[in-house]
Design an enzyme around this catalytic site. Structure first.
Site, mmCIF file in Angstrom:
data_model
loop_
_atom_site.group_PDB
_atom_site.id
_atom_site.type_symbol
_atom_site.label_atom_id
_atom_site.label_comp_id
_atom_site.label_asym_id
_atom_site.label_seq_id
_atom_site.Cartn_x
_atom_site.Cartn_y
_atom_site.Cartn_z
ATOM 1 N N ARG A 142 0.876 -1.192 0.000
ATOM 2 C CA ARG A 142 0.000 0.000 0.000
ATOM 3 C C ARG A 142 0.900 1.225 0.000
ATOM 4 O O ARG A 142 1.687 1.421 0.933
ATOM 5 C CB ARG A 142 -0.924 -0.007 1.215
ATOM 6 C CG ARG A 142 -1.668 1.302 1.401
ATOM 7 C CD ARG A 142 -2.765 1.231 2.448
ATOM 8 N NE ARG A 142 -3.937 0.561 1.923
ATOM 9 C CZ ARG A 142 -5.145 0.614 2.464
ATOM 10 N NH1 ARG A 142 -5.337 1.313 3.563
ATOM 11 N NH2 ARG A 142 -6.165 -0.029 1.921
ATOM 12 N N HIS B 152 -7.482 1.013 -6.462
ATOM 13 C CA HIS B 152 -7.635 0.111 -5.313
ATOM 14 C C HIS B 152 -8.265 -1.183 -5.838
ATOM 15 O O HIS B 152 -9.412 -1.493 -5.550
ATOM 16 C CB HIS B 152 -8.528 0.790 -4.260
ATOM 17 C CG HIS B 152 -8.439 0.172 -2.892
ATOM 18 N ND1 HIS B 152 -7.646 -0.932 -2.604
ATOM 19 C CD2 HIS B 152 -9.066 0.499 -1.722
ATOM 20 C CE1 HIS B 152 -7.780 -1.236 -1.328
ATOM 21 N NE2 HIS B 152 -8.630 -0.386 -0.775
ATOM 22 N N GLN C 42 -10.072 -3.797 -3.668
ATOM 23 C CA GLN C 42 -11.378 -3.309 -3.217
ATOM 24 C C GLN C 42 -12.439 -3.625 -4.270
ATOM 25 O O GLN C 42 -13.543 -4.065 -3.964
ATOM 26 C CB GLN C 42 -11.309 -1.796 -2.973
ATOM 27 C CG GLN C 42 -12.628 -1.189 -2.525
ATOM 28 C CD GLN C 42 -13.034 -1.676 -1.153
ATOM 29 O OE1 GLN C 42 -12.259 -1.576 -0.214
ATOM 30 N NE2 GLN C 42 -14.245 -2.204 -1.007
ATOM 31 N N ASP D 83 -17.024 7.170 -2.099
ATOM 32 C CA ASP D 83 -15.757 7.018 -1.363
ATOM 33 C C ASP D 83 -15.583 8.327 -0.581
ATOM 34 O O ASP D 83 -16.269 9.321 -0.861
ATOM 35 C CB ASP D 83 -14.610 6.819 -2.379
ATOM 36 C CG ASP D 83 -13.243 6.585 -1.734
ATOM 37 O OD1 ASP D 83 -13.166 6.318 -0.517
ATOM 38 O OD2 ASP D 83 -12.227 6.668 -2.469
ATOM 39 N N CYS E 282 -16.416 1.727 0.270
ATOM 40 C CA CYS E 282 -15.267 0.880 0.626
ATOM 41 C C CYS E 282 -14.944 0.917 2.110
ATOM 42 O O CYS E 282 -14.309 0.008 2.623
ATOM 43 C CB CYS E 282 -14.054 1.304 -0.190
ATOM 44 S SG CYS E 282 -13.545 3.014 0.130
ATOM 45 N N ARG F 8 -14.012 -8.581 0.993
ATOM 46 C CA ARG F 8 -12.587 -8.318 0.787
ATOM 47 C C ARG F 8 -11.788 -9.597 1.062
ATOM 48 O O ARG F 8 -10.906 -9.976 0.311
ATOM 49 C CB ARG F 8 -12.098 -7.206 1.748
ATOM 50 C CG ARG F 8 -12.591 -5.805 1.451
ATOM 51 C CD ARG F 8 -11.965 -5.239 0.204
ATOM 52 N NE ARG F 8 -10.501 -5.249 0.266
ATOM 53 C CZ ARG F 8 -9.756 -4.274 0.783
ATOM 54 N NH1 ARG F 8 -10.309 -3.200 1.277
ATOM 55 N NH2 ARG F 8 -8.422 -4.360 0.778
HETATM 56 N N1 CP Z 1 -11.341 -0.188 2.235
HETATM 57 C C1 CP Z 1 -10.084 -0.228 2.712
HETATM 58 O O1 CP Z 1 -9.092 -0.487 1.999
HETATM 59 O O2 CP Z 1 -10.008 -0.031 4.052
HETATM 60 P P1 CP Z 1 -8.677 0.123 4.935
HETATM 61 O O3 CP Z 1 -8.050 1.429 4.584
HETATM 62 O O4 CP Z 1 -9.169 0.051 6.340
HETATM 63 O O5 CP Z 1 -7.753 -1.024 4.599
HETATM 64 N N1 NVA Z 2 -9.828 6.838 -1.225
HETATM 65 C C1 NVA Z 2 -9.581 6.361 0.114
HETATM 66 C C2 NVA Z 2 -9.799 4.883 0.196
HETATM 67 C C3 NVA Z 2 -9.544 4.270 1.536
HETATM 68 C C4 NVA Z 2 -9.723 2.802 1.555
HETATM 69 C C5 NVA Z 2 -8.173 6.758 0.536
HETATM 70 O O1 NVA Z 2 -7.254 6.623 -0.278
HETATM 71 O O2 NVA Z 2 -7.993 7.205 1.660
#
Ligand code: CP
Ligand code: NVA
Length: 306
Positions: free
Chosen positions: A103, A130, A133, A219, A259, A287
């Site tokens: 990530r 993502h 997701q 989102d 998400c 997920r």
């Molecule tokens: N939806 C998602 O990726 O959540 P987190 O940031 O908690 O992993």
């Molecule tokens: N768009 C959001 C998604 C979190 C899972 C972020 O990047 O913070």
């Protein structure tokens, strides 16, 4: 050759179909109390440069359920925060484990990391998308509505977000109509829209974006790393929040996705998250099932004990 999953199109249509079938099977078998050993002896590293609840837990629990294990490396508390190049982190981590979920921020960092790694790399969220997701999101739509091809999906809010970008990629790959409800300042990029080849389009009026939609999705307006823009984003995106009145404009059978984490009262109301059309917590659960199927596909056969 190692297989990465950095974007949805890294899997073929047949592989996606196989993955969704396997995810459903794994979900059923877990509910029936059965477990698999397909990742026996395998280790997945979870490398985080941003916070996470779902991604961390779903990969970690999923690997354990398949007889494997997961190790977590956070940016804080590791040499990443002190500036060790992503390529070196990737090379070293590859020496210890069978696969890496990463990530991070920019696409450039993701690409550098994946190129240097010698084991499969899974994108666990980057600025560009993502995709894990979306595997869960599409699994949830299939589960609730019987399929996604030909459906109408409305995505409201920040249409430049990583989640929005993966929805745009998904529209072409899975053959559904995506209406992106946003003001011009948060419209998808021209190149994302071009790549969607007509499957996705911008609709400025929120009510028009959701009209007769089968799926209503949003989102957060301020993604991780954009915190100093949050006041500006709240002002610009006011009116694009998903509330009960907006959901009423969608089809009567419509489901709502997010998400998570959500800012209740900002991009979506608590009433909708907790309401009868919400599939949000199934989406979060999925997920894990979808990612279990993904690691089976990428990490190969279990290690046999000697
Ligand atoms: N939806 C998602 O990726 O959540 P987190 O940031 O908690 O992993
Ligand atoms: N768009 C959001 C998604 C979190 C899972 C972020 O990047 O913070």
């Amino acid at each position: 050759m190692k297989r990465d999953f950095l974007r949805l199109s890294d899997l073929s249509a047949t592989e996606h179909e196989t993955l969704f079938h396997r995810a459903v099977q794994l979900k059923k078998e877990r509910a029936a109390g059965r477990r698999h050993q397909t990742m026996n002896g395998k280790i997945l590293a979870l490398v985080f440069e941003k916070a996470s609840t779902r991604t961390r837990l779903s990969f970690e629990a999923g690997m354990m359920q398949l007889g494997g294990s997961a190790v977590v490396l956070d940016s804080q508390g590791s040499q990443m925060a002190r500036g060790e190049p992503p390529e070196d982190t990737a090379r070293v981590t590859s020496r210890y484990v069978d696969g890496i979920m990463y990530r991070t921020f920019s696409e450039e960092r993701l690409q550098l990391f994946a190129k240097a790694a010698t084991v499969p790399v899974i994108n666990g969220l980057s600025d560009g998308g993502h995709p894990v997701q979306l595997l869960a999101d599409i699994m949830t739509v299939r589960e609730r509505l019987g399929g996604i091809a030909g459906k109408r999906v409305a995505f409201l809010g920040d249409c430049t977000s990583n989640v929005a970008r993966s929805w745009i990629e998904a529209a072409r790959l899975f053959g559904f109509e995506l209406r992106l409800g946003a003001p011009d300042a948060y419209a998808p990029s021209a190149s994302d829209l071009r790549d969607a080849r007509g499957a996705a389009r911008l609709v400025n009026a929120p009510a028009e974006a959701v009209r007769d939609a089968d799926v209503v999705c949003t989102d957060v307006w301020t993604s991780m790393g954009q915190e100093e823009e949050s006041a500006r984003r709240r002002t610009a995106l006011a009116g694009y929040g998903v509330d009960a009145a907006l959901v009423k404009q969608a089809a009567a059978h419509a489901i709502v996705l997010h998400c998570l984490p959500a800012h209740r009262g900002e991009e979506i109301t608590a009433e909708v998250i907790d309401g009868p059309q919400s599939a949000i917590f199934d989406e979060a659960e999925n997920r894990m099932h979808a990612q279990m199927a993904l690691v089976e596909l990428l990490l190969g056969a279990p290690r046999t004990p000697i």
